[in-house]
Write an enzyme that holds these catalytic residues in place. Structure first.
Site, PDB file in Angstrom:
ATOM      1  N   GLY A   1      53.480  -2.762  15.980  1.00  0.00           N
ATOM      2  CA  GLY A   1      54.660  -2.745  16.839  1.00  0.00           C
ATOM      3  C   GLY A   1      55.070  -1.354  17.291  1.00  0.00           C
ATOM      4  O   GLY A   1      55.048  -0.420  16.519  1.00  0.00           O
ATOM      5  N   SER A   2      55.474  -1.199  18.548  1.00  0.00           N
ATOM      6  CA  SER A   2      55.746   0.130  19.076  1.00  0.00           C
ATOM      7  C   SER A   2      56.521   0.035  20.393  1.00  0.00           C
ATOM      8  O   SER A   2      57.017  -1.023  20.766  1.00  0.00           O
ATOM      9  CB  SER A   2      54.430   0.889  19.271  1.00  0.00           C
ATOM     10  OG  SER A   2      53.499   0.066  19.959  1.00  0.00           O
ATOM     11  N   ARG A   3      56.567   1.164  21.125  1.00  0.00           N
ATOM     12  CA  ARG A   3      57.325   1.217  22.374  1.00  0.00           C
ATOM     13  C   ARG A   3      56.644   2.206  23.319  1.00  0.00           C
ATOM     14  O   ARG A   3      56.038   3.194  22.887  1.00  0.00           O
ATOM     15  CB  ARG A   3      58.766   1.653  22.091  1.00  0.00           C
ATOM     16  CG  ARG A   3      59.645   1.788  23.336  1.00  0.00           C
ATOM     17  CD  ARG A   3      61.080   2.114  22.949  1.00  0.00           C
ATOM     18  NE  ARG A   3      61.715   0.972  22.276  1.00  0.00           N
ATOM     19  CZ  ARG A   3      62.292  -0.043  22.908  1.00  0.00           C
ATOM     20  NH1 ARG A   3      62.326  -0.067  24.241  1.00  0.00           N
ATOM     21  NH2 ARG A   3      62.856  -1.011  22.239  1.00  0.00           N
TER      22      ARG A   3
END
Length: 228
Positions: free
Chosen positions: A196-198
């Site tokens: 998970g990240s951005r």
């Protein structure tokens, strides 16, 4: 008599040591028997969990081909995920001031390969160490490990676009596949963020935004903006 009983004491000591050794062996054998049977009994479950892990890992690291749109001055999404922030901010390191930002949150179920938003030259590349706060926070770029990539667009010539790859709570590694001064094509694979990240995209103030909050975008395909 002198030294009387010492031999018996030595014998008793040896017997005691041997008894302790035998007892230790019995304890080890008992533990081995019970732990071994427990492990054997868990083998099916452990094997099943490992198979699920393998399937999820292959799923997570999937890398589909992007159907890159044609057209002039288009900026496509660099990542797969949900647009949860569209605002005006300041990016002083590459754009040199106020700009528009589109932020895309990538859950663990999204594709985590990133794509070049447009054709151009990698004019800026900076890795910043940091924390691993939850990437659901739109402000996590201020604190989390990240890589800022600055691209000078081929069209309109010289227009600056920034892409920031941000690690999250689970994502602990950003793997760039490009280097400074390299020429990239729109939709080309440029990096991988594990789990998970951005991804933040920084655009000139006069860019025409083509997405809305809540939109699901596909890396290398969905049009985020049009440059003036």
């Amino acid at each position: 008599m002198k030294h009387s009983g010492k031999a018996a004491a030595a014998a008793l000591k040896l017997i005691g040591l041997s008894a302790a050794g035998v007892l230790l062996l019995l304890v080890v054998a008992w533990l081995a028997a019970h732990i071994g049977s427990f492990i054997v009994g868990m083998a099916g479950l452990l094997g099943g969990l490992w198979v699920l892990f393998v399937i999820f890992t292959f799923y997570f690291f999937r890398d589909p081909e992007a159907a890159v749109p044609t057209g002039k001055n288009l900026v496509v999404a660099p990542g797969h995920g949900k647009v949860d922030t569209i605002d005006t901010t300041t990016e002083p390191e590459f754009l040199g001031g106020e700009c528009r930002r589109i932020s895309i949150f990538l859950s663990v179920f999204n594709v985590h390969v990133q794509n070049a938003p447009l054709m151009g030259r990698i004019a800026f590349f900076k890795h910043s160490p940091g924390q691993y706060l939850n990437a659901m926070r739109a402000d996590c770029a201020k604190y989390n490990e990240n890589v800022l990539i600055g691209i000078e667009a081929g069209e309109p010539m010289g227009t600056k676009i920034g892409v920031r790859l941000i690690a999250g709570l689970i994502a602990r590694r950003i793997v760039p596949w490009i280097a400074q001064n390299e020429i990239v094509q729109r939709g080309e694979r440029i990096s991988l963020i594990q789990f998970g990240s951005r991804v933040d995209v920084y655009l000139p103030l006069n860019a025409k935004i083509k997405v809305q909050l809540g939109d699901r975008v596909v890396g290398g395909e969905s049009i985020l903006a049009e440059l003036a």
